[in-house]
Write an enzyme that holds these catalytic residues in place. Structure first.
Site, PDB file in Angstrom:
ATOM      1  N   ASP A   1       0.884  -1.172   0.000  1.00 47.32           N
ATOM      2  CA  ASP A   1       0.000   0.000   0.000  1.00 47.32           C
ATOM      3  C   ASP A   1       0.919   1.218   0.000  1.00 47.32           C
ATOM      4  OD1 ASP A   1      -2.415   1.580   0.399  1.00 47.32           O
ATOM      5  OD2 ASP A   1      -1.779   1.840   2.457  1.00 47.32           O
TER       6      ASP A   1
ATOM      7  N   GLU B   1      -1.690   8.021   8.677  1.00 51.93           N
ATOM      8  CA  GLU B   1      -0.219   7.951   8.600  1.00 51.93           C
ATOM      9  C   GLU B   1       0.428   8.553   9.843  1.00 51.93           C
ATOM     10  OE1 GLU B   1       1.847   6.385   6.264  1.00 51.93           O
ATOM     11  OE2 GLU B   1      -0.096   5.537   5.741  1.00 51.93           O
TER      12      GLU B   1
HETATM   13  N1  DGL Z   1      -4.719   3.270   0.972  1.00 51.26           N
HETATM   14  C1  DGL Z   1      -4.832   3.680  -0.359  1.00 51.26           C
HETATM   15  C2  DGL Z   1      -6.135   3.348  -1.012  1.00 51.26           C
HETATM   16  O1  DGL Z   1      -6.720   2.345  -0.675  1.00 51.26           O
HETATM   17  C3  DGL Z   1      -4.127   4.908  -0.832  1.00 51.26           C
HETATM   18  C4  DGL Z   1      -4.243   6.136  -0.048  1.00 51.26           C
HETATM   19  C5  DGL Z   1      -3.310   7.189  -0.603  1.00 51.26           C
HETATM   20  O2  DGL Z   1      -2.102   6.964  -0.560  1.00 51.26           O
HETATM   21  O3  DGL Z   1      -3.814   8.206  -1.108  1.00 51.26           O
HETATM   22  O4  DGL Z   1      -6.600   4.015  -1.895  1.00 51.26           O
END
Ligand code: DGL
Length: 258
Positions: free
Chosen positions: A6, A147
């Site tokens: 991720d 985060e």
């Molecule tokens: N966790 C991610 C998602 O599912 C990305 C979030 C990001 O970095 O903007 O979209």
């Protein structure tokens, strides 16, 4: 070994569901947090990161890769599937269960800008748009909160309310979490939304799909070595924020017979 990635800590919400079904596998989780957030990046940039992370996970022995990020799934998974032999499991916003169960006929989707623009989401949305109204919002600032490890409290509440309230005002009785970071804010989301609204996270369905694919590919581990769970965490940036969230996830796990 199962490789998972991720843009940061969000995919740990998917790992949490996978660990419930497959507690005895080996996991390598890659948090690409030097490049977080993915949500506002171009699809081309995300594909480049997807390749770099895939190369790393394969070099470490991954047998299957979970793209535990809706934004990366939207931008990169079809390219990755074309370019690599390994199987990729991706995310899908849970529009279908939300649309089929809504009583008000309005569902709300929270996701990143990248996901909401992606062709996969637009196709899914097109299938249900005649039956329900689909209201969307980017969860502005949600990824940054997670985060930083801010999962509750006044700041989280204020940030979440800003994006969630408009969906509630439109009458949504189902809220789809279309970004893997958002489940870590679920307590706040549910508190603001109230008991008549159901929050839907696709991660349990993704975990079940992974288990099915692992079984059909003969990848389920027969002879794991305790102690479980066996999770290695690596990050492209500072590893400590993801480590803290991983600790929370592991502390919530039911004990496995080690
Ligand atoms: N966790 C991610 C998602 O599912 C990305 C979030 C990001 O970095 O903007 O979209």
């Amino acid at each position: 070994m199962i490789g998972i990635f991720d843009s940061g800590s969000g995919g740990l919400s998917v790992l949490r569901e996978i660990l419930r079904l497959l507690p005895k596998e080996r996991y390598l989780y890659f948090a690409d947090n030097a490049f977080c957030p993915y949500g506002e990046k171009t699809p081309g940039f995300i594909r480049k990161r997807g390749r770099a992370v895939t190369d790393y996970l394969l070099s470490q022995g991954a047998d299957i890769i979970v793209v535990a990020c809706n934004t990366a799934t939207a931008a990169a998974i079809s390219t990755l599937r074309e370019e690599y032999q390994v199987k990729f499991i991706g995310m899908e916003p849970a529009v279908k269960p939300a649309a089929l169960s809504s009583e008000t006929g309005v569902i709300g989707v929270l996701a990143t800008a990248g996901t909401l623009k992606g062709s996969k989401y637009l196709t899914t949305k097109g299938l249900y748009e005649d039956d329900v109204r689909i209201a969307e919002r980017v969860g502005k600032g949600f990824v940054e909160l997670v985060e930083r490890g801010v999962l509750d409290g006044p700041e989280a509440e204020e940030t979440v309310r800003e994006s969630l309230q408009p969906l509630l005002d439109e009458g949504a009785d189902r809220i789809v979490l279309g970004c893997t970071h958002y489940p870590f804010l679920r307590t706040v989301i549910e508190r603001i939304a109230g008991p008549s609204v159901q929050v839907i996270d696709p991660a349990p369905a993704v975990a079940r799909h992974l288990e099915d694919v692992m079984k059909s590919e003969g990848l389920v581990r027969e002879d794991g070595t305790p102690p479980y769970p066996d999770v290695t965490l690596v990050a492209s940036g500072d590893e400590s924020p993801a480590r803290k969230i991983l600790e929370i996830v592991l502390s919530e796990m039911e004990p496995t017979d080690n």
